[in-house]
Design a protein around this motif. Structure first.
Motif, short mmCIF file in Angstrom:
data_model
loop_
_atom_site.label_atom_id
_atom_site.label_comp_id
_atom_site.label_asym_id
_atom_site.label_seq_id
_atom_site.Cartn_x
_atom_site.Cartn_y
_atom_site.Cartn_z
N VAL A 154 0.56 -0.96 -0.03
CA VAL A 154 0.15 -0.20 0.28
C VAL A 154 0.80 1.08 0.06
CG1 VAL A 154 -0.32 0.37 2.71
CG2 VAL A 154 -2.38 1.02 1.44
N GLN A 155 0.35 2.33 -0.62
CA GLN A 155 1.31 3.18 -0.81
C GLN A 155 1.00 4.65 0.18
OE1 GLN A 155 -0.25 2.08 -3.36
NE2 GLN A 155 1.91 0.68 -3.53
N MET A 156 -0.03 5.08 0.77
CA MET A 156 0.00 5.53 2.01
C MET A 156 -1.26 5.19 2.76
SD MET A 156 -1.46 10.01 0.61
CE MET A 156 0.56 9.78 -0.33
N ALA A 157 -1.57 6.38 4.60
CA ALA A 157 -1.97 5.61 5.30
C ALA A 157 -1.76 6.48 6.02
CB ALA A 157 -1.52 4.52 6.05
N ALA A 158 -2.68 6.73 7.02
CA ALA A 158 -2.63 7.82 7.61
C ALA A 158 -3.17 6.69 9.51
CB ALA A 158 -4.08 8.70 7.21
N PRO A 159 -2.16 6.50 10.67
CA PRO A 159 -2.58 6.03 11.78
C PRO A 159 -2.42 6.75 13.15
CG PRO A 159 -0.53 4.45 10.07
CD PRO A 159 -0.63 6.42 9.78
N SER A 160 -2.45 6.52 13.47
CA SER A 160 -2.34 7.18 15.12
C SER A 160 -1.04 7.69 15.35
CB SER A 160 -3.63 6.91 16.14
OG SER A 160 -3.28 5.38 16.20
N PHE A 161 -0.99 8.30 16.40
CA PHE A 161 0.73 8.54 16.41
C PHE A 161 0.88 7.22 17.34
CE2 PHE A 161 -0.35 13.22 16.90
CZ PHE A 161 0.15 13.23 16.20
N SER A 162 -0.31 6.49 18.11
CA SER A 162 0.32 5.33 19.17
C SER A 162 1.09 4.63 18.37
CB SER A 162 -1.01 4.69 19.96
OG SER A 162 -1.73 4.58 18.95
N LYS A 163 0.76 4.55 16.86
CA LYS A 163 1.24 3.45 16.19
C LYS A 163 2.24 3.30 15.81
CE LYS A 163 -3.01 1.12 16.20
NZ LYS A 163 -3.49 2.04 17.24
N PHE A 164 3.24 4.53 15.78
CA PHE A 164 4.70 4.39 16.16
C PHE A 164 5.58 4.57 17.44
CE2 PHE A 164 2.25 6.91 12.80
CZ PHE A 164 3.10 6.72 11.17
N GLY A 165 4.49 4.25 18.15
CA GLY A 165 5.56 4.09 19.29
C GLY A 165 7.10 3.47 19.28
N LYS A 166 6.73 2.13 18.90
CA LYS A 166 7.58 0.92 19.15
C LYS A 166 9.25 1.94 17.74
CE LYS A 166 5.96 -3.07 20.11
NZ LYS A 166 5.21 -4.55 19.85
N ILE A 167 8.92 2.51 16.76
CA ILE A 167 9.97 3.13 16.16
C ILE A 167 10.19 4.84 15.88
CG2 ILE A 167 9.09 1.69 14.40
CD1 ILE A 167 8.27 3.94 12.74
N VAL A 168 9.33 5.43 16.99
CA VAL A 168 9.43 6.54 17.02
C VAL A 168 9.11 7.58 18.45
CG1 VAL A 168 9.62 8.68 15.83
CG2 VAL A 168 10.04 6.99 14.20
N PRO A 169 9.71 6.60 19.43
CA PRO A 169 8.54 7.14 20.53
C PRO A 169 8.38 7.81 21.32
CG PRO A 169 11.17 5.81 21.04
CD PRO A 169 10.15 6.09 19.84
N GLN A 170 9.11 8.86 20.28
CA GLN A 170 9.46 10.70 19.97
C GLN A 170 8.11 11.14 20.07
OE1 GLN A 170 11.58 9.10 19.20
NE2 GLN A 170 13.67 9.22 19.97
N LEU A 171 7.06 10.61 18.85
CA LEU A 171 5.42 10.82 19.07
C LEU A 171 5.25 10.58 19.88
CD1 LEU A 171 5.72 9.22 15.76
CD2 LEU A 171 5.28 11.60 15.93
N ALA A 172 5.28 10.22 21.25
CA ALA A 172 4.12 10.46 22.17
C ALA A 172 4.49 11.86 22.82
CB ALA A 172 5.20 9.62 23.32
N LEU A 173 5.11 13.05 22.01
CA LEU A 173 5.18 14.34 22.82
C LEU A 173 4.09 15.27 22.72
CD1 LEU A 173 6.75 17.34 22.99
CD2 LEU A 173 6.06 17.63 20.02
N PHE A 174 3.01 14.28 21.66
CA PHE A 174 1.72 14.62 21.27
C PHE A 174 0.37 14.67 22.43
CE2 PHE A 174 3.70 15.39 17.57
CZ PHE A 174 3.24 16.06 16.60
N ASP A 175 1.47 13.54 23.59
CA ASP A 175 0.06 12.96 24.57
C ASP A 175 0.66 13.47 25.94
OD1 ASP A 175 -0.54 10.22 23.50
OD2 ASP A 175 0.73 9.39 24.15
N LEU A 176 1.61 14.63 25.68
CA LEU A 176 2.26 15.53 27.10
C LEU A 176 0.61 16.13 27.69
CD1 LEU A 176 5.64 16.22 26.27
CD2 LEU A 176 4.89 14.77 28.02
N PRO A 177 0.06 16.42 28.42
CA PRO A 177 -0.97 16.84 29.03
C PRO A 177 -0.74 18.35 28.97
CG PRO A 177 0.20 15.62 31.24
CD PRO A 177 0.62 15.02 29.79
N PHE A 178 -1.41 19.71 28.35
CA PHE A 178 -1.77 20.81 28.81
C PHE A 178 -0.46 21.33 27.75
CE2 PHE A 178 -4.04 20.05 31.69
CZ PHE A 178 -5.50 20.69 31.47
#
Length: 331
Positions: free
Chosen positions: A81-105
């Motif tokens: 497949v050539q394109m997708a739009a997963p939620s940030f949590s699906k990238f947790g194992k390869i790029v844990p830094q995307l958890a930035l968006f989970d930080l409250p406030f």
């Protein structure tokens, strides 16, 4: 016979159009076509085909017709497949830094969020994803999250103490609720309604769209408009497919994606507002739901209570101090 003939001609035209394209781009996503993500994907399809002069045939597959989010990243690497739009949590194992968006406030409002995503921090995160063999294109919105409870209004952080909050799998969200003395409980999304209804959990955090479509407001006594956290998606593309495109068509993809992103953010904001109005109508009609919006002072109390978890994620293997500080400093 005439209808059959017209149908045959139409099918032949579609087949001819598909054959005329130099490239086929399959866009897989997991939500229905009438959601903000689904509508933006359809907009992207039409716009890219127009910009590319039909050289790229975009085929959108909604509602997990091709892949679920937990399988789509592997499919992208294989160019199945050539394109997708997963939620940030699906990238947790390869790029844990995307958890930035989970930080409250950490985001002051929607403008600050989008300035971060479209700026230096957002690009740094996309670069980390691209370095893992998947081309990161743009961020799409779900919405900001709100608090709900069967115990009390949650207008001050101390009111969360002892409550069992459902969370998705996230070290940040776990730390967030521990910081206010609550008990975070990881639970599949499909079990949240029954969990709230039966008292297995007391409270939850969700964007308005989740609350309304899954009827959580019907099994909660209090809804607090807190905008404390954020849920979103990262639109990604197969690196093999991207590299196969000449520069001109890559530019077409970028332009179509930027335009689709503006539309998606607009769709998401409009849906959030309209569904919140429906929840307010339910509350007024039934008297079974109390809705509270945090005042500036209450929001500051919450921010002070939960932002103390930020240093727990200063490690570059988690989120990184520089990314957190640059996010906060973004004007």
């Amino acid at each position: 016979m005439k209808k059959l003939l017209l149908g045959t001609i139409a099918a032949a035209v579609v087949a001819s159009s598909s054959m005329a394209a130099d490239y086929t781009l399959k866009f897989s996503h997991v939500v229905s076509a009438n959601t903000p993500k689904g509508k933006a994907a359809d907009f992207f399809e039409k716009r890219l085909e127009e910009l590319s002069g039909g050289k790229i045939d975009v085929q959108v597959y909604p509602s997990s017709q091709l892949y679920k989010d937990n399988a789509v990243l592997k499919a992208l690497r294989l160019n199945s497949v050539q394109m997708a739009a997963p939620s940030f949590s699906k990238f947790g194992k390869i790029v844990p830094q995307l958890a930035l968006f989970d930080l409250p406030f950490i985001f002051r409002d929607a403008k600050h969020l989008h300035d971060v995503q479209d700026g230096e921090v957002g690009q740094a995160l996309k670069d980390k994803v691209t370095a893992k063999g998947i081309v990161a294109l743009n961020y799409w919105d779900n919405a900001f999250k709100q608090l709900s409870s069967n115990k009390n209004a949650l207008t001050m952080p101390e009111e969360a103490k002892g409550q069992k909050f459902r969370i998705m799998s996230s070290k940040v969200l776990e730390a967030q609720f521990h910081a206010v003395g609550a008990n975070p409980q990881m639970m599949p999304f499909s079990e949240v309604y029954s969990g709230l209804q039966q008292g297995v959990i007391d409270a939850a955090e969700n964007p308005i769209s989740n609350i309304y479509t899954k009827k959580f407001h019907e099994v909660q006594k209090y809804l607090t408009v807190s905008n404390h956290g954020y849920l979103g998606y990262l639109v990604v593309m197969s690196k093999k497919f991207w590299n196969s495109l000449p520069a001109e068509l890559q530019a077409n993809v970028t332009q179509a994606m930027n335009e689709a992103t503006e539309k998606e953010r607009q769709y998401a904001a409009e849906l959030n507002d309209s569904q919140f109005e429906l929840i307010k109508e339910y509350a007024k009609k039934t008297g079974k739901l109390e809705i509270n919006e945090l005042t500036a002072e209450q929001k500051e109390a919450w921010r002070n209570a939960v932002s103390k978890i930020y240093p727990e994620f200063y490690s570059d293997r988690k989120i990184g101090k520089e990314l957190i500080e640059k996010t906060i400093a973004t004007k």
